[in-house]
Scaffold this active site. Structure first.
Site, short mmCIF file in Angstrom:
data_model
loop_
_atom_site.label_atom_id
_atom_site.label_comp_id
_atom_site.label_asym_id
_atom_site.label_seq_id
_atom_site.Cartn_x
_atom_site.Cartn_y
_atom_site.Cartn_z
N ALA A 12 1.19 -1.01 -0.05
CA ALA A 12 0.03 0.00 -0.05
C ALA A 12 0.66 1.40 -0.16
O ALA A 12 0.32 2.49 0.71
CB ALA A 12 -1.09 0.32 1.33
N ARG A 41 0.40 2.27 8.11
CA ARG A 41 0.29 2.91 6.82
C ARG A 41 -0.97 2.33 6.18
O ARG A 41 -2.13 3.17 6.17
CB ARG A 41 0.80 1.89 5.94
N SER A 133 5.02 -3.79 -9.45
CA SER A 133 6.59 -2.83 -9.28
C SER A 133 7.68 -3.94 -10.18
O SER A 133 7.34 -3.87 -11.13
CB SER A 133 6.46 -4.38 -7.71
N GLU A 163 3.99 -0.10 -13.72
CA GLU A 163 3.64 1.21 -13.57
C GLU A 163 4.17 3.07 -13.94
O GLU A 163 5.42 2.36 -13.26
CB GLU A 163 3.56 1.86 -12.03
N LYS A 218 10.07 -1.28 -18.29
CA LYS A 218 9.73 -0.57 -17.40
C LYS A 218 11.55 0.10 -17.31
O LYS A 218 11.82 1.74 -17.23
CB LYS A 218 9.36 -1.20 -16.27
N ALA A 221 12.54 2.78 -19.50
CA ALA A 221 11.65 3.53 -20.02
C ALA A 221 12.31 4.54 -18.78
O ALA A 221 12.92 5.77 -19.25
CB ALA A 221 10.46 3.64 -19.56
N GLY A 269 19.98 18.10 -9.85
CA GLY A 269 19.90 16.25 -9.85
C GLY A 269 18.49 15.88 -9.72
O GLY A 269 17.90 16.42 -8.74
N PHE A 270 18.49 15.03 -10.05
CA PHE A 270 17.47 14.05 -10.12
C PHE A 270 17.41 13.37 -8.72
O PHE A 270 18.38 12.66 -8.15
CB PHE A 270 16.50 13.14 -11.46
N CYS A 274 13.60 6.24 -7.49
CA CYS A 274 13.48 4.42 -8.80
C CYS A 274 14.44 5.09 -9.74
O CYS A 274 14.80 4.07 -10.73
CB CYS A 274 12.35 4.63 -9.94
N ARG A 344 13.18 10.47 -1.49
CA ARG A 344 13.74 9.34 -1.42
C ARG A 344 14.72 9.48 -2.58
O ARG A 344 14.72 9.43 -3.48
CB ARG A 344 12.73 8.02 -1.63
P1 NAD Z 1 6.73 2.04 -1.25
O1 NAD Z 1 8.26 1.62 -0.18
O2 NAD Z 1 6.10 3.26 -0.96
O3 NAD Z 1 5.69 0.51 -1.16
C1 NAD Z 1 6.30 -0.22 -0.62
C2 NAD Z 1 4.46 -1.20 0.60
O4 NAD Z 1 4.99 -2.71 0.44
C3 NAD Z 1 5.14 -0.01 1.93
O5 NAD Z 1 4.26 -0.31 2.15
C4 NAD Z 1 5.71 -2.04 2.24
O6 NAD Z 1 5.42 -2.59 4.27
C5 NAD Z 1 4.90 -3.28 1.27
N1 NAD Z 1 5.14 -4.69 1.62
C6 NAD Z 1 6.79 -4.55 1.19
N2 NAD Z 1 6.40 -6.63 1.62
C7 NAD Z 1 5.17 -6.56 2.20
C8 NAD Z 1 4.79 -8.14 1.71
N3 NAD Z 1 5.15 -8.83 1.90
N4 NAD Z 1 3.48 -8.10 2.43
C9 NAD Z 1 2.40 -7.22 2.51
N5 NAD Z 1 3.12 -5.61 2.43
C10 NAD Z 1 4.57 -5.72 2.36
O7 NAD Z 1 7.30 1.66 -2.55
P2 NAD Z 1 6.32 2.15 -3.96
O8 NAD Z 1 7.14 3.53 -4.26
O9 NAD Z 1 5.15 2.09 -3.31
O10 NAD Z 1 7.01 1.72 -4.82
C11 NAD Z 1 6.71 0.09 -5.04
C12 NAD Z 1 7.41 -0.54 -6.61
O11 NAD Z 1 6.78 -0.16 -7.71
C13 NAD Z 1 8.43 -0.65 -6.52
O12 NAD Z 1 9.14 -1.58 -7.35
C14 NAD Z 1 9.02 0.53 -7.55
O13 NAD Z 1 10.34 0.68 -8.25
C15 NAD Z 1 7.82 0.17 -8.35
N6 NAD Z 1 7.27 1.79 -8.94
C16 NAD Z 1 7.25 3.29 -7.92
C17 NAD Z 1 7.07 4.36 -8.27
C18 NAD Z 1 6.60 5.25 -7.71
O14 NAD Z 1 7.02 6.75 -7.90
N7 NAD Z 1 7.17 5.21 -6.25
C19 NAD Z 1 6.49 4.59 -10.30
C20 NAD Z 1 6.42 3.38 -10.69
C21 NAD Z 1 6.32 2.55 -10.00
C1 UGA Z 2 9.68 8.78 -12.66
C2 UGA Z 2 9.24 8.46 -14.37
O1 UGA Z 2 8.75 9.92 -14.77
C3 UGA Z 2 8.14 7.60 -13.99
O2 UGA Z 2 7.07 7.05 -15.35
C4 UGA Z 2 8.06 6.76 -13.04
O3 UGA Z 2 6.53 5.45 -12.78
C5 UGA Z 2 8.97 6.75 -11.93
O4 UGA Z 2 10.08 7.25 -11.93
C6 UGA Z 2 9.08 5.74 -11.29
O5 UGA Z 2 9.44 3.98 -11.79
O6 UGA Z 2 9.73 5.44 -10.49
P1 UGA Z 2 9.43 10.50 -10.86
O7 UGA Z 2 10.22 9.46 -10.17
O8 UGA Z 2 7.80 10.18 -9.53
O9 UGA Z 2 8.54 9.61 -11.30
O10 UGA Z 2 9.48 11.89 -10.82
P2 UGA Z 2 10.11 12.61 -12.68
O11 UGA Z 2 9.03 13.75 -12.42
O12 UGA Z 2 10.54 11.82 -13.40
O13 UGA Z 2 11.16 13.45 -11.67
C7 UGA Z 2 12.15 12.16 -11.50
C8 UGA Z 2 13.26 12.80 -10.96
O14 UGA Z 2 13.72 14.35 -12.12
C9 UGA Z 2 13.47 14.46 -9.76
O15 UGA Z 2 14.11 15.16 -8.89
C10 UGA Z 2 13.51 15.99 -10.90
O16 UGA Z 2 13.65 17.10 -9.68
C11 UGA Z 2 14.27 15.83 -11.68
N1 UGA Z 2 14.11 16.58 -12.81
C12 UGA Z 2 13.04 15.82 -13.93
C13 UGA Z 2 14.68 16.87 -13.46
O17 UGA Z 2 15.32 17.17 -12.44
N2 UGA Z 2 14.79 18.12 -14.32
C14 UGA Z 2 13.40 17.71 -15.22
O18 UGA Z 2 13.24 17.46 -16.48
C15 UGA Z 2 12.52 16.14 -15.22
#
Ligand code: NAD
Ligand code: UGA
Length: 460
Positions: A12, A41, A133, A163, A218, A221, A269-270, A274, A344
């Protein structure tokens, strides 16, 4: 394939919560349960006060408010939710490994494996298991093996459905995705998931591929997106020594439709959970196939990003007469980007760490990040003791407290509200010369210089 009536999502977090909320909003006839081991959470997702949701995303409160209690539920009872579901999304964290083989590069899949084993142990009917994930290419093979070898003889179909939402715009990204990607081998299972998304996503934007293309797409991208940021950040350094302006360069090249204008904003810096993790994972995979040239190419995106953070901190020190010892530096922003409370891998953490090594006194203001989170981020680095971090860093609730009496201000996150501050009166309350280091190139430099600031922006 029967219709999907019940969906469970394990995890979640930033992805599981918002994604399932939108799926529930758009599919009122499907019952969705999001489960997590983290009781706090889940309690926050169930809080009657929608401003207390554990993930801050514009518009998320309205979506949760509409669906929660109707067909959207949050629970810690993982077994029950697995047992009842037709389709199970795995949306748990997949961080970079901190131990053993692949330490510092490979994705740690222990949480994924735990989910697979739990699903196998509990399931008494056929299930579609969806990888939400972000995972290394070919993880579905390992998942299938675990499910088939430890299960109760029921059938499991595995799909990959990565995602692509970005934080801060998660709800609009989910409502209006550029594409939805579904990889799989079983046509009926793929169609079942297509139907869930077809409730609101036009069919032509739902792409179906084989499992491995979906898993790899993924990682690729994210690597391409991060590469654009590192590319423009590399140019920002060149702009600073040549008199070019990085925003003007980005605008000029972005007008070429083959290049495009998005994701060309130079920055300190980014960050985010992820980009770095996924590129490191890509590098690790390439090396494991002995593709060293490929690995080196992508690794450079990370190295340049580290360089950008370091050089911003060093620029602050150099400009302030080569010493920041005891000087008050106000940090505006700590989140890795605007409109999120997520910190993060935020650049702010690493810039602060560098300045703290020089004994700077940092006062942080971020509209959405808590003091506890900021100290946790610094403590996690292990650079100095928790006491030292609290001695050198103060976290305040208003921008005025941060900037009053400061020697310098550093903008680390591009929060909109920073643009509207009364900069003339801020300048009045600061020490002189009043330095402003704009790590996001957010403000109007010419105006600030007119007010009397010593203004430095990335790429100018
Ligand atoms: P997160 O840490 O916010 O959430 C993960 C959750 O999973 C935590 O709340 C944790 O307690 C729970 N969890 C872990 N093991 C578990 C288990 N065995 N049973 C039940 N719950 C469990 O992580 P997130 O940011 O949501 O990312 C999840 C995945 O999605 C990662 O692989 C990440 O790379 C991917 N992703 C993240 C983003 C983003 O914007 N954060 C975007 C696209 C993809
Ligand atoms: C990024 C991707 O954009 C999503 O498509 C992907 O799903 C996600 O990672 C993931 O897999 O977690 P996110 O990290 O949430 O999304 O945010 P972004 O908008 O991509 O920004 C990432 C970092 O790059 C930030 O620190 C942002 O400030 C920086 N950034 C972004 C720049 O410095 N310049 C830009 O032009 C764009």
């Amino acid at each position: 394939m029967k219709d999907i009536k019940k969906i469970t999502c394990i995890g979640a977090g930033y992805v599981g919560g918002p994604t399932m909320s939108v799926i529930a909003q758009k599919n009122p006839n499907v019952e969705i349960t999001v489960v997590d081991l983290n009781e706090q959470r889940i309690a926050a997702w169930n809080d009657a006060d929608l401003s207390k949701l554990p993930v801050y995303e514009p518009g998320l409160d309205a979506v949760v408010g509409e669906a929660r209690g109707r067909n959207l539920f949050f629970s810690t009872d993982v077994d029950k939710a697995i047992d009842e579901a037709d389709m199970i999304f795995i949306s748990v964290n997949t961080p970079t490994k901190t131990y053993g083989k692949g330490k510092g590069q490979a994705a740690d899949l222990k949480f994924i494996e735990l989910c697979a084993r739990q699903i196998a142990a509990v399931a008494k009917s056929d299930k579609i298991v969806v990888e939400k994930s972000t995972l290394p290419v070919r993880t579905a093979e390992a998942l299938k093996s675990i499910l088939d070898h430890t299960g109760n003889g029921v059938n499991f179909h595995i799909l990959s459905n990565p995602e692509f939402l970005a934080e801060g715009t998660a709800v609009t990204d989910l409502h209006n995705p550029d594409r939805v990607l579904i990889g799989g081998e079983d046509a009926e299972a793929i169609e079942a998931l297509v139907q869930v998304y077809e409730a609101w996503v036009p069919r032509e934007r739902i792409l179906t591929t084989n499992l491995w293309s979906s898993e790899l797409s993924k990682l690729v991208a994210n690597a391409f997106l991060a590469q654009r940021v590192s590319s423009i950040n590399a140019i920002s350094e060149l702009c600073e020594v040549t008199g070019a302006n990085v925003d003007e360069v980005a605008h000029a090249i972005g007008k070429d439709s083959r290049i495009g204008s998005k994701f060309l904003k130079a920055s300190v810096g980014f960050g985010g959970s992820c980009f770095q993790k996924d590129i490191l994972n890509l590098v690790y995979i390439a090396r494991s196939y002995h593709l060293d040239a490929v690995a080196d190419y992508w690794e450079q995106v990370i190295l340049l990003n580290d360089h950008q953070k370091t050089r911003f901190a060093e620029r602050i020190i150099k400009t302030m007469y080569n010493t920041v010892n005891g000087k008050q530096i106000a940090f505006l922003g700590w989140a890795f980007k605007k409109d999120t409370n997520d910190t993060r891998e935020s650049a702010a953490i690493y810039v602060a760490d560098h300045l703290l090594d020089e004994e700077a006194s940092i006062i942080v203001y971020d509209p959405k990040v808590t003091a506890e989170q900021i100290y946790r981020d610094l403590d996690y680095l292990g650079t100095r003791t928790a006491e030292e971090n609290r001695r050198l860093v103060t976290v305040v609730n208003t921008p005025t407290e941060a900037v009053t009496g400061a020697h310098a201000i550093a903008i680390l996150t591009e929060w909109d509200e920073f643009k509207d501050y009364d900069w003339a009166s801020i300048k009045e309350g600061m020490k002189r010369p009043s330095f402003l280091f704009d790590g996001r190139k957010l403000l109007n430099g010419a105006e600030l210089q007119k007010i009397g600031f010593s203004y430095y922006a990335i790429g100018e």
